[in-house]
Design a protein around this motif. Structure first.
Motif, PDB file in Angstrom:
ATOM      1  N   THR A 162       0.812  -1.229   0.000  1.00 53.30           N
ATOM      2  CA  THR A 162       0.000   0.000   0.000  1.00 53.30           C
ATOM      3  C   THR A 162       0.838   1.270   0.000  1.00 53.30           C
ATOM      4  O   THR A 162       0.308   2.362   0.228  1.00 53.30           O
ATOM      5  N   ASN A 163       2.149   1.141  -0.231  1.00 52.84           N
ATOM      6  CA  ASN A 163       3.030   2.313  -0.252  1.00 52.84           C
ATOM      7  C   ASN A 163       2.915   3.164   1.014  1.00 52.84           C
ATOM      8  O   ASN A 163       2.882   4.391   0.963  1.00 52.84           O
ATOM      9  N   ASP A 251      -9.921   3.312   6.563  1.00 52.75           N
ATOM     10  CA  ASP A 251      -8.726   3.378   5.727  1.00 52.75           C
ATOM     11  C   ASP A 251      -8.393   2.026   5.111  1.00 52.75           C
ATOM     12  O   ASP A 251      -7.825   1.957   4.021  1.00 52.75           O
ATOM     13  N   LYS A 254     -10.443   1.641   1.958  1.00 52.98           N
ATOM     14  CA  LYS A 254      -9.921   2.513   0.895  1.00 52.98           C
ATOM     15  C   LYS A 254      -8.685   1.908   0.251  1.00 52.98           C
ATOM     16  O   LYS A 254      -8.513   1.923  -0.965  1.00 52.98           O
ATOM     17  N   ALA A 255      -7.787   1.374   1.092  1.00 46.76           N
ATOM     18  CA  ALA A 255      -6.551   0.790   0.578  1.00 46.76           C
ATOM     19  C   ALA A 255      -6.825  -0.476  -0.226  1.00 46.76           C
ATOM     20  O   ALA A 255      -6.274  -0.665  -1.318  1.00 46.76           O
ATOM     21  N   GLY A 257      -9.448  -1.286  -1.796  1.00 49.16           N
ATOM     22  CA  GLY A 257     -10.147  -0.965  -3.029  1.00 49.16           C
ATOM     23  C   GLY A 257      -9.218  -0.594  -4.167  1.00 49.16           C
ATOM     24  O   GLY A 257      -9.623  -0.611  -5.331  1.00 49.16           O
ATOM     25  N   LYS A 258      -7.966  -0.289  -3.849  1.00 52.88           N
ATOM     26  CA  LYS A 258      -6.982   0.081  -4.867  1.00 52.88           C
ATOM     27  C   LYS A 258      -6.088  -1.083  -5.285  1.00 52.88           C
ATOM     28  O   LYS A 258      -5.248  -0.938  -6.172  1.00 52.88           O
ATOM     29  N   PHE A 259      -6.236  -2.237  -4.634  1.00 54.00           N
ATOM     30  CA  PHE A 259      -5.371  -3.373  -4.959  1.00 54.00           C
ATOM     31  C   PHE A 259      -5.572  -3.815  -6.411  1.00 54.00           C
ATOM     32  O   PHE A 259      -6.702  -3.911  -6.900  1.00 54.00           O
ATOM     33  N   THR A 260      -4.492  -4.121  -7.055  1.00 59.62           N
ATOM     34  CA  THR A 260      -4.544  -4.720  -8.387  1.00 59.62           C
ATOM     35  C   THR A 260      -4.657  -6.241  -8.231  1.00 59.62           C
ATOM     36  O   THR A 260      -4.355  -6.790  -7.167  1.00 59.62           O
ATOM     37  N   GLU A 263      -1.517  -7.621  -6.853  1.00 60.74           N
ATOM     38  CA  GLU A 263      -1.291  -7.380  -5.425  1.00 60.74           C
ATOM     39  C   GLU A 263      -2.105  -8.346  -4.567  1.00 60.74           C
ATOM     40  O   GLU A 263      -1.615  -8.849  -3.548  1.00 60.74           O
ATOM     41  N   TRP A 264      -3.353  -8.624  -4.961  1.00 59.72           N
ATOM     42  CA  TRP A 264      -4.134  -9.637  -4.250  1.00 59.72           C
ATOM     43  C   TRP A 264      -3.410 -10.970  -4.295  1.00 59.72           C
ATOM     44  O   TRP A 264      -3.354 -11.708  -3.300  1.00 59.72           O
ATOM     45  N   GLN A 314     -13.669  -8.093  -1.103  1.00 59.89           N
ATOM     46  CA  GLN A 314     -12.592  -7.112  -1.246  1.00 59.89           C
ATOM     47  C   GLN A 314     -12.004  -6.705   0.107  1.00 59.89           C
ATOM     48  O   GLN A 314     -11.633  -5.544   0.329  1.00 59.89           O
TER      49      GLN A 314
END
Length: 461
Positions: A162-163, A251, A254-255, A257-260, A263-264, A314
């Motif tokens: 998640t950077n 949070d 939110k994080a 929801g951005k996974f590619t 990344e999963w 998710q």
């Protein structure tokens, strides 16, 4: 000769009334289901323990977060009774005089020692604070925690998914041996204590840290899972949306929801690797029981402290009222009980306290919320209850309560919304039936059953 025979009889009776208790806990280990199947993840030592004990396929925690779940399990009380609903307050702050399960045995003549994470490991580096969290002196005569070595902290590969948004959400294939990671050290210390105590009756807590984040394990365990052989979880297209307080909140949501998809997949591979690493350390402990010939005089309990989503809805965490979060692994091998059994009878983790007291012939020091599992261990088709209850909170005012029956999961939030899932047709809990016209009578019945369970949880002990 007569004196010797009497002495042997006395010692045999002592062993029967004071069996050893080995409580093995894995942190954030989910039960099988979804993408996390027995075919996908390699756990030969869990399989080995199943062959010696009874596997509880429908065992449920009372609060799906580390500290509340462990506090509930080790007191035999629900989170509503302990008052612990987060990872911020140690048990003794809320219940200074409660007699915990290891304390009950310790005060009755057992040696009691803990290695790794049995209670939640709060307190940071401060020794006095850590002692309050692990309850040394009350629950245990000694309690020891462990850290990775310099070699174990060196990552051969890995990254922060998640950077920095979620500091815990990292994975790494580590350099070094099994014993350069805490779980290897926990296994070694547990084995050494078993060998040291010999014939003295003991209660040992062996608390493995994995597969809990950060998702780190020695590289050879990652090698078991070539990434191109794995498939990340995908929710069915028709999955019913639910409110953010149910799953996907804050949070974390939110994080995630951005996974590619990549990344999963990386996280799932790391979770499987950490699980297989933990399983290998479990094998070392089971080897010690073999070597010392202790199976006939030891109650072995293996539990995960709660379930875990590995992509379902998710979500990559616990703290929901879905099956993936509320259901956790439970295997019990006890003297005189048949091995290789499986039961689908409903079980709650509050049942473990009275179960151990039953097998150890100890009087309960307080009324517990659960019941002994001996009848189910004797006959896996025997059920001791018709429902299991789980609680979560969302801040100081909002909370959710869930009841799991043999067929249904019904969840009700304190501000009104409800969820209903049919496990006969929808074991993945993808379709919320609570608002279907034909389900209203069932919703009322389950809501009333939930109220009765809630009142029982809050009744005086």
């Amino acid at each position: 000769m007569r004196l010797l025979a009497l002495l042997l009889l006395s010692l045999t009776g002592f062993a029967q009334t004071k069996p050893n208790v080995l409580l093995i806990m894995a942190d954030d280990l989910r039960d099988f289901g979804g993408a996390f199947t027995k075919a996908a993840v390699k756990t030969p030592n869990l399989d080995r323990l199943r062959s010696r004990g009874t596997t509880f396929e429908r065992a449920y925690v009372q609060y799906p977060v580390c500290n509340p779940s462990r506090s509930s399990m080790l007191t035999g009380l629900r989170a509503e009774q302990t008052g612990i609903v987060g990872n911020d307050i140690p048990l003794r702050q809320k219940m200074p005089e409660i007699v915990t399960l290891p304390q009950l045995c310790k005060e009755s003549g057992w040696q009691a020692h803990a290695f790794g994470k049995i209670y939640h490991l709060g307190g940071g580096k401060d020794a006095a604070a850590r002692q309050r969290w692990v309850d040394t002196g009350r629950s245990w005569q000694t309690a020891q925690s462990f850290e990775a070595t310099k070699a174990g902290r060196k990552m051969i590969e890995g990254r922060d998914v998640t950077n920095g948004a979620l500091k815990w959400c990292v994975w790494g294939a580590a350099d070094g041996t099994d014993d350069d990671q805490p779980d290897g050290q926990i296994a070694a210390a547990t084995v050494a204590k078993i060998e040291e105590l010999g014939d003295k009756p003991w209660f040992i807590g062996c608390g493995f840290m994995k597969p809990h984040d950060p998702f780190i394990a020695p590289k050879n365990y990652f090698d078991l899972y070539p990434i191109d052989t794995l498939k990340p979880w995908r929710d069915p297209a028709e999955t019913t949306p639910v409110r953010k307080d149910s799953v996907g909140f804050g949070d974390y949501g939110k994080a995630f929801g951005k996974f590619t998809p990549q990344e999963w997949l990386e996280l799932f591979r790391a979770y499987c690797a950490a699980t297989s690493y933990m399983d290998a350390q479990l094998g070392r402990v089971l080897d010690a029981l073999d070597k010392q010939g202790l199976w006939d005089k030891t109650i072995v309990i293996f539990v995960g402290d709660h379930g875990y989503h590995t992509g379902e809805r998710q979500w990559w965490n616990k703290n929901t009222l879905f099956e993936r979060s509320c259901r956790a692994p439970l295997i019990i091998a006890a003297p005189g009980m048949k091995g290789g059994q499986t039961t689908r009878s409903l079980t709650e983790f509050v049942d473990l306290y009275p179960t151990v007291a039953d097998f150890c012939s100890l009087k309960l020091p307080h009324a517990t919320a659960g019941s002994s599992l001996r009848p189910t261990l004797t006959n896996p088709s025997t059920s001791i209850k018709d429902a299991a209850f789980t609680l979560v909170t969302r801040g100081p005012k909002l909370y959710g309560q869930s009841i799991r029956t043999s067929r249904w999961r019904f969840t009700r939030w304190s501000d009104g919304p409800t969820e209903l899932y049919d496990h006969e047709t929808d074991p993945g809990e993808n379709q919320n039936l609570a608002h279907e016209s034909g389900a209203q009578s069932l919703v009322r019945d389950l809501s009333q059953q939930l109220d009765r369970g809630w009142r029982a949880a809050l009744s005086p002990r």
